[in-house]
Design a protein around this motif. Structure first.
Motif, PDB file in Angstrom:
ATOM      1  N   ASP A  28      -5.552  -1.780  -3.959  1.00 20.31           N
ATOM      2  CA  ASP A  28      -6.560  -1.006  -3.114  1.00 20.31           C
ATOM      3  C   ASP A  28      -6.085  -1.042  -1.494  1.00 20.31           C
ATOM      4  N   GLY A  29      -4.751  -1.037  -1.212  1.00 24.79           N
ATOM      5  CA  GLY A  29      -4.452  -1.159   0.296  1.00 24.79           C
ATOM      6  C   GLY A  29      -4.477  -2.630   0.972  1.00 24.79           C
TER       7      GLY A  29
ATOM      8  N   ALA B  96      -1.868   5.152   8.330  1.00 23.48           N
ATOM      9  CA  ALA B  96      -0.375   5.527   7.962  1.00 23.48           C
ATOM     10  C   ALA B  96      -0.444   5.267   6.375  1.00 23.48           C
ATOM     11  N   VAL B  97      -1.673   4.994   5.937  1.00 28.00           N
ATOM     12  CA  VAL B  97      -1.804   4.516   4.310  1.00 28.00           C
ATOM     13  C   VAL B  97      -2.592   5.206   3.493  1.00 28.00           C
ATOM     14  N   VAL B  98      -1.994   5.738   2.278  1.00 24.12           N
ATOM     15  CA  VAL B  98      -2.954   6.433   1.369  1.00 24.12           C
ATOM     16  C   VAL B  98      -4.019   5.581   0.635  1.00 24.12           C
ATOM     17  N   GLY B  99      -3.433   4.396   0.456  1.00 25.08           N
ATOM     18  CA  GLY B  99      -4.381   3.568  -0.532  1.00 25.08           C
ATOM     19  C   GLY B  99      -3.509   2.779  -1.536  1.00 25.08           C
ATOM     20  N   GLY B 100      -3.997   2.264  -2.365  1.00 23.42           N
ATOM     21  CA  GLY B 100      -3.551   1.621  -3.591  1.00 23.42           C
ATOM     22  C   GLY B 100      -2.489   2.412  -4.209  1.00 23.42           C
TER      23      GLY B 100
ATOM     24  N   PRO C  75       0.818  -1.237  -0.083  1.00 26.75           N
ATOM     25  CA  PRO C  75      -0.067   0.013   0.046  1.00 26.75           C
ATOM     26  C   PRO C  75       0.839   1.123   0.065  1.00 26.75           C
ATOM     27  N   VAL C  76       0.525   2.518  -0.680  1.00 25.16           N
ATOM     28  CA  VAL C  76       1.365   3.461  -0.442  1.00 25.16           C
ATOM     29  C   VAL C  76       1.120   4.278   0.892  1.00 25.16           C
ATOM     30  N   THR C  77       2.214   4.231   1.552  1.00 20.98           N
ATOM     31  CA  THR C  77       2.325   4.666   2.900  1.00 20.98           C
ATOM     32  C   THR C  77       2.227   6.248   2.821  1.00 20.98           C
ATOM     33  N   LYS C  78       1.787   6.859   3.769  1.00 15.50           N
ATOM     34  CA  LYS C  78       2.056   8.493   3.739  1.00 15.50           C
ATOM     35  C   LYS C  78       3.186   9.041   3.630  1.00 15.50           C
ATOM     36  N   ASN C  79       4.185   8.352   4.154  1.00 17.83           N
ATOM     37  CA  ASN C  79       5.879   8.631   4.400  1.00 17.83           C
ATOM     38  C   ASN C  79       6.511   8.356   3.024  1.00 17.83           C
ATOM     39  N   MET C  80       5.678   7.430   2.068  1.00 13.47           N
ATOM     40  CA  MET C  80       6.081   7.092   0.774  1.00 13.47           C
ATOM     41  C   MET C  80       5.583   7.703  -0.383  1.00 13.47           C
TER      42      MET C  80
END
Ligand code: SF4
Length: 177
Positions: A125-126, A134-138, A94-99
């Protein structure tokens, strides 16, 4: 000694025979690749892998693609160390907010034409991390995705099928231009 020599001359290759390209992947790519391919790539693709927040099990399966059994390079597919040398971004997790920022910058640094392959259920989709603080989503929540390869984690064969479908599609589109 003679027996070993004879065996090595008559035995077939020990590598995995190539799987047929994935039909579902071909259908998904038909939409996305045709409009993007502008130049012939000579049936080779350079891949930059981006871990956007995975648990690393997807990476273990990706590493297996480079071993002697799956031997990714025999198909003209290879991993590169910089997005500036890549045709394909292979994104896991999943795309983390930090990445998020790093993924956007990696995408921007990759020259056109480029394709994004989302690897695993989290990248779609996460997955099991969907809804986490902590996750933006897919991956498609941050950058455009051309192909999803499902699984948790997907097998090396599933990834190989998807990449071969991409290679086939890119080659066909480039030949048509
Ligand atoms: S899809 Fe599964 S294996 Fe891959 S990063 Fe997500 S949880 Fe880990």
């Amino acid at each position: 000694m003679r027996r070993i020599l004879l065996e090595s001359l008559t035995r077939g290759p020990l590598t995995e025979p190539p799987p047929p390209p994935d039909e579902a992947a071909l259908a998904e790519l038909a939409k996305n690749v045709e409009k993007a391919a502008q130049a012939r790539l000579g049936r080779s693709l350079s891949i930059r892998q981006v871990d956007a927040g995975s648990c690393n099990a997807c990476e273990l399966e990706i590493h297996a693609l480079a071993n002697a059994f799956y031997d990714l390079e025999r198909f003209g597919l290879r991993f590169v160390a910089s997005p500036r040398h890549a045709d394909v971004l292979m994104v896991t997790g999943p795309v983390t907010k930090n990445m998020r920022d790093a993924l956007e910058r990696t995408y921007d640094a990759t020259p056109n034409p480029k394709w994004v392959v989302a690897i695993g259920d989290c990248a779609r989709d996460g997955g099991c991390f969907a809804g986490s603080y902590a996750v933006v989503g897919g991956v498609s929540a941050v950058i455009p995705v051309d192909l999803h390869i499902a699984g948790c984690p997907p097998t090396p064969t599933a990834m190989l099928k998807g990449l071969l479908a991409l290679l086939e599609r890119v080659d066909a589109s480039a030949l048509a231009t």
